[in-house]
Design a protein around this motif. Structure first.
Motif, PDB file in Angstrom:
ATOM      1  N   THR A  74      33.100 -20.747  -7.430  1.00 52.50           N
ATOM      2  CA  THR A  74      34.118 -20.957  -6.404  1.00 52.50           C
ATOM      3  C   THR A  74      33.528 -21.645  -5.181  1.00 52.50           C
ATOM      4  O   THR A  74      34.128 -22.566  -4.615  1.00 52.50           O
ATOM      5  CB  THR A  74      34.754 -19.622  -5.989  1.00 52.50           C
ATOM      6  OG1 THR A  74      35.409 -19.042  -7.129  1.00 52.50           O
ATOM      7  CG2 THR A  74      35.782 -19.821  -4.885  1.00 52.50           C
ATOM      8  N   ALA A 116      41.912 -21.332  -4.725  1.00 52.22           N
ATOM      9  CA  ALA A 116      41.215 -21.252  -6.014  1.00 52.22           C
ATOM     10  C   ALA A 116      41.608 -20.006  -6.781  1.00 52.22           C
ATOM     11  O   ALA A 116      41.651 -19.998  -8.016  1.00 52.22           O
ATOM     12  CB  ALA A 116      39.703 -21.267  -5.779  1.00 52.22           C
ATOM     13  N   TRP A 171      42.133 -18.591 -11.053  1.00 52.69           N
ATOM     14  CA  TRP A 171      41.165 -17.717 -11.700  1.00 52.69           C
ATOM     15  C   TRP A 171      41.755 -17.079 -12.945  1.00 52.69           C
ATOM     16  O   TRP A 171      42.881 -16.569 -12.919  1.00 52.69           O
ATOM     17  CB  TRP A 171      40.709 -16.615 -10.746  1.00 52.69           C
ATOM     18  CG  TRP A 171      39.794 -17.093  -9.663  1.00 52.69           C
ATOM     19  CD1 TRP A 171      39.190 -18.314  -9.561  1.00 52.69           C
ATOM     20  CD2 TRP A 171      39.401 -16.355  -8.494  1.00 52.69           C
ATOM     21  NE1 TRP A 171      38.437 -18.387  -8.417  1.00 52.69           N
ATOM     22  CE2 TRP A 171      38.542 -17.201  -7.747  1.00 52.69           C
ATOM     23  CE3 TRP A 171      39.671 -15.082  -8.027  1.00 52.69           C
ATOM     24  CZ2 TRP A 171      37.973 -16.799  -6.545  1.00 52.69           C
ATOM     25  CZ3 TRP A 171      39.100 -14.666  -6.834  1.00 52.69           C
ATOM     26  CH2 TRP A 171      38.258 -15.515  -6.104  1.00 52.69           C
TER      27      TRP A 171
END
Length: 257
Positions: free
Chosen positions: A189, A220, A224
């Motif tokens: 990340t 982000a 995931w």
């Protein structure tokens, strides 16, 4: 800054301290990051704050704040052995187990070896962390010690001294091992965050850097993926026992016994 909502029950927790360049300050910005796995297997940003990577108090403050807002002790925490996080964890959540990150450990071992020994050491270390079970991993450690102990005792000690914490993941579902061996969810990340700071030549201030990192991670987070076999995460939280990565006893069976 935190992703906590309600009373989250994180089963696994990754922690790391990440440094970012700040354009207007000489000192780098250090962000303390924690990412967790909820009972349903989803990954989530737990907390993000400015602090000192090696400071016990910085991490303890962050963990105490999470506890005040309802966070329960994670079953397993994953991080670099150099973090002040571990002393903070033992103070705030003493029941949590510890797993050292193999990504950081390999870098530490190679740093104690001449470059000519790196290829062989990488193969030997892969035999350990990628072993089919704890017994095979211990055999691989013995082979590594036999091959390198005489010449490179300091490098071998970095593995041997932390062995229990390096192999803790073997007590959990085999499907989860790939997630638990390293702090990759944080590393991958922050590759995006570092790229953005490089493009913008730094955020300009520490406050701006913290805010930018939070926004990028928040975005982000939507992409995931859940951990493998997410249905097993709830069993881990409930206290199910796993051997060689396989479920051998459910919580109700333990209670009956």
């Amino acid at each position: 800054m935190s992703g906590l909502e309600g009373e989250p029950h994180y089963v696994y927790l990754w922690a790391d301290g990440v440094h970012l360049n700040v354009r207007l300050d000489e000192a780098k910005l250090c962000l303390l990051v924690m990412v967790g796995v909820r009972v349903d297997g989803r990954k989530e940003l737990v907390a993000l704050a400015e602090g000192y990577r090696e400071s016990t108090e910085s991490w303890a403050d962050l963990l105490r704040d999470c506890k005040r807002r309802g966070m329960r002790a994670p079953i397993l925490a994953v991080g670099d052995g150099a973090l002040g996080f571990w002393n903070g964890l033992r103070e705030v959540f003493p029941s949590s187990r510890e797993q050292r990150c193999w990504f950081h450990k390999i870098a530490n071992v190679l740093g104690a070896l001449p470059k000519s020994a790196h290829p062989g050491a990488k193969r030997a270390l892969a035999e350990i962390w990628n072993a089919e079970d704890r017994e095979h991993a211990r055999r691989a450690v013995a082979a590594f010690k036999l091959a390198c102990g005489a010449k490179f005792g300091k490098a071998v000690a970095k593995v041997v001294d932390d062995l229990d914490e390096l192999l803790a993941f073997y007590d959990f579902p085999a499907e989860h091992w790939v997630h638990l061996r390293t702090t990759n969810p944080i590393e991958s990340t922050f590759a995006t965050v570092r790229h953005r700071t490089k493009v913008t030549k730094g955020p300009g201030s520490k406050a701006a850097g913290l805010a930018m990192a939070f926004k990028l991670i928040e975005a982000a987070q939507q992409r995931w993926r859940a951990v493998n076999a997410p249905h097993l995460v709830a069993l881990v939280r409930a206290g199910a026992r796993f051997e060689h990565g396989r479920l051998v006893e459910r919580p109700q069976q333990q209670a009956a016994a």
